[in-house]
Write a protein that holds these residues in place. Structure first.
Motif, PDB file in Angstrom:
ATOM      1  N   ALA A  24       0.991  -1.697   0.313  1.00  9.60           N
ATOM      2  CA  ALA A  24      -0.031   0.195  -0.580  1.00  9.60           C
ATOM      3  C   ALA A  24       0.510   1.547   0.089  1.00  9.60           C
ATOM      4  O   ALA A  24       0.376   1.872  -1.000  1.00  9.60           O
ATOM      5  CB  ALA A  24      -0.238   0.014   0.905  1.00  9.60           C
ATOM      6  N   GLY A  25       1.913   0.960   0.837  1.00 10.03           N
ATOM      7  CA  GLY A  25       3.084   2.655   0.947  1.00 10.03           C
ATOM      8  C   GLY A  25       3.415   2.366  -0.683  1.00 10.03           C
ATOM      9  O   GLY A  25       3.552   3.905  -0.802  1.00 10.03           O
ATOM     10  N   THR A  28       1.106   4.486  -2.605  1.00 12.15           N
ATOM     11  CA  THR A  28       0.888   5.425  -2.381  1.00 12.15           C
ATOM     12  C   THR A  28       1.862   6.748  -3.034  1.00 12.15           C
ATOM     13  O   THR A  28       2.011   7.559  -3.534  1.00 12.15           O
ATOM     14  CB  THR A  28       0.417   5.439  -0.559  1.00 12.15           C
ATOM     15  OG1 THR A  28      -0.730   4.648  -0.539  1.00 12.15           O
ATOM     16  CG2 THR A  28       0.967   6.576  -0.517  1.00 12.15           C
ATOM     17  N   ASN A  29       2.854   5.971  -2.695  1.00  9.75           N
ATOM     18  CA  ASN A  29       4.425   6.615  -2.931  1.00  9.75           C
ATOM     19  C   ASN A  29       4.122   7.012  -4.605  1.00  9.75           C
ATOM     20  O   ASN A  29       4.823   7.760  -5.017  1.00  9.75           O
ATOM     21  CB  ASN A  29       5.550   6.262  -2.674  1.00  9.75           C
ATOM     22  CG  ASN A  29       6.018   5.928  -1.334  1.00  9.75           C
ATOM     23  OD1 ASN A  29       6.602   4.539  -0.859  1.00  9.75           O
ATOM     24  ND2 ASN A  29       5.626   7.176  -0.364  1.00  9.75           N
ATOM     25  N   PHE A  32       1.838   9.780  -5.355  1.00  7.59           N
ATOM     26  CA  PHE A  32       2.366  10.983  -4.757  1.00  7.59           C
ATOM     27  C   PHE A  32       3.371  11.369  -5.789  1.00  7.59           C
ATOM     28  O   PHE A  32       3.617  12.414  -6.448  1.00  7.59           O
ATOM     29  CB  PHE A  32       2.524  11.127  -3.435  1.00  7.59           C
ATOM     30  CG  PHE A  32       1.403  11.615  -2.611  1.00  7.59           C
ATOM     31  CD1 PHE A  32       0.618  13.154  -2.452  1.00  7.59           C
ATOM     32  CD2 PHE A  32       0.232  10.564  -2.403  1.00  7.59           C
ATOM     33  CE1 PHE A  32      -0.477  12.700  -2.083  1.00  7.59           C
ATOM     34  CE2 PHE A  32      -0.512  11.140  -1.161  1.00  7.59           C
ATOM     35  CZ  PHE A  32      -0.713  11.819  -1.414  1.00  7.59           C
ATOM     36  N   GLN A  66      10.751  10.419  -2.634  1.00 10.49           N
ATOM     37  CA  GLN A  66       9.644   9.527  -2.970  1.00 10.49           C
ATOM     38  C   GLN A  66      10.436   8.491  -2.135  1.00 10.49           C
ATOM     39  O   GLN A  66       9.484   7.128  -1.140  1.00 10.49           O
ATOM     40  CB  GLN A  66       8.817   9.302  -3.798  1.00 10.49           C
ATOM     41  CG  GLN A  66       7.527  10.210  -4.377  1.00 10.49           C
ATOM     42  CD  GLN A  66       6.758  11.041  -3.340  1.00 10.49           C
ATOM     43  OE1 GLN A  66       5.747   9.464  -2.141  1.00 10.49           O
ATOM     44  NE2 GLN A  66       6.443  11.753  -2.988  1.00 10.49           N
ATOM     45  N   ARG A 121       9.760   0.138  -0.625  1.00 10.03           N
ATOM     46  CA  ARG A 121       9.895   1.496  -0.912  1.00 10.03           C
ATOM     47  C   ARG A 121      10.460   2.361  -0.885  1.00 10.03           C
ATOM     48  O   ARG A 121      10.497   4.008  -1.858  1.00 10.03           O
ATOM     49  CB  ARG A 121       8.752   1.729   0.960  1.00 10.03           C
ATOM     50  CG  ARG A 121       7.597   1.138   1.069  1.00 10.03           C
ATOM     51  CD  ARG A 121       7.004   1.222   1.979  1.00 10.03           C
ATOM     52  NE  ARG A 121       5.860   3.154   1.794  1.00 10.03           N
ATOM     53  CZ  ARG A 121       5.697   3.768   2.710  1.00 10.03           C
ATOM     54  NH1 ARG A 121       4.942   3.066   4.408  1.00 10.03           N
ATOM     55  NH2 ARG A 121       4.592   4.945   2.306  1.00 10.03           N
TER      56      ARG A 121
END
Length: 266
Positions: A24-25, A28-29, A32, A66, A121
């Motif tokens: 999920a991270g 999201t990164n 964005f 990010q 990430r």
């Protein structure tokens, strides 16, 4: 296996259990990152050489940002938060009884956390960014080495700031306020919102000497080739200096905190 390596390894394994949160991270990164890229492209379309960056540098900077958010823990988190929780619960007494220093123990754990986030990430959004946009990569192996050498130093500086905030729990019993102030400062002075190099005059000069500049701006400048030769050494020395100052400050505050624990215990 040396103790601190074992602590770092366990921290790495601990964070690797949260697969769903990691995916999920990463998503999201990426979202964005794409949004920020289009904003930066418009900005650099109006000012093609802002801060000495061209549009490719600016877009690359977005994805480096990010990648750094969780690796360097720009907005907080990591093992200092664990320590703050243990101070509130009183479990910190167990840490104080261990035959190993608290700072080294928690720093090793935070480096293990950072390594996991860098490989997940950090790498994944950068790969996605490279597929969607024209990015700039280090020109040679030496630059890669300098960039990778800067990362653990950046994590250590971040750790020092987060640890100082966590240690306030010895006096305040809740470190929420200091953590929020730290996150607010990092949002602007880390260069995550905009590169520090495009800030106006005096504000840029001040921001570039603060410890938050080590989170993203200095490593990004190494990656982009804005720092070469002696400038790379100067940047690394700047980062190492802040890491040393903050760790010494943490050690001093921790010694004061240990005396307070003795007083509270009678």
């Amino acid at each position: 296996m040396p103790l601190h390596v074992a602590v770092a390894t366990r921290a790495f394994k601990r964070y690797s259990t949260y697969v769903g949160a990691t995916l999920a991270g990463i998503f999201t990164n990426c979202v964005f990152g794409v949004i920020a890229c289009f904003v930066y492209i418009e900005v650099w379309g109006q000012s093609p050489d802002a801060g000495g960056y061209d549009v490719t540098d600016a877009v690359t900077y977005v994805w480096l940002g990010q990648a750094m958010i969780m690796t360097v823990a720009i907005w907080g988190g990591g093992t200092p938060d664990d320590l703050a929780q243990r101070i509130r619960s009183g479990d910190v007494v167990i840490d104080l009884y261990r035959p190993v220093g608290i700072l080294g123990w928690y720093l090793a754990g935070d480096l293990g956390r950072a390594a996991y986030h860098l490989l997940t990430r950090g790498v994944a959004p950068t790969v996605v960014g490279g597929l969607l946009f024209d990015l700039r990569y280090p020109a040679d192996v030496v630059t890669w080495v300098w960039f990778l050498a800067a990362l653990p130093v950046a994590v250590t500086v971040s750790f020092g700031l987060r640890m100082l905030a966590a240690l306030t729990a010895f006096w305040l019993l809740d470190d929420l306020g200091p953590r929020m102030l730290l996150g607010f400062a990092a949002l602007f002075f880390s260069g995550l919102t905009v590169p520090l190099v495009i800030l106006p005059g005096a504000l840029r000069d001040v921001a570039m000497v603060l410890p938050w500049a080590t989170f993203l701006q200095v490593p990004a400048d190494i990656w982009l080739g804005k720092r070469t030769g002696a400038e790379v050494a100067e940047g690394l020395a700047f980062m190492l200096g802040w890491a040393a100052v903050l760790l010494v400050a943490c050690a001093y505050v921790l010694r004061r905190a240990e005396r307070r624990v003795v007083v509270q215990g009678g």
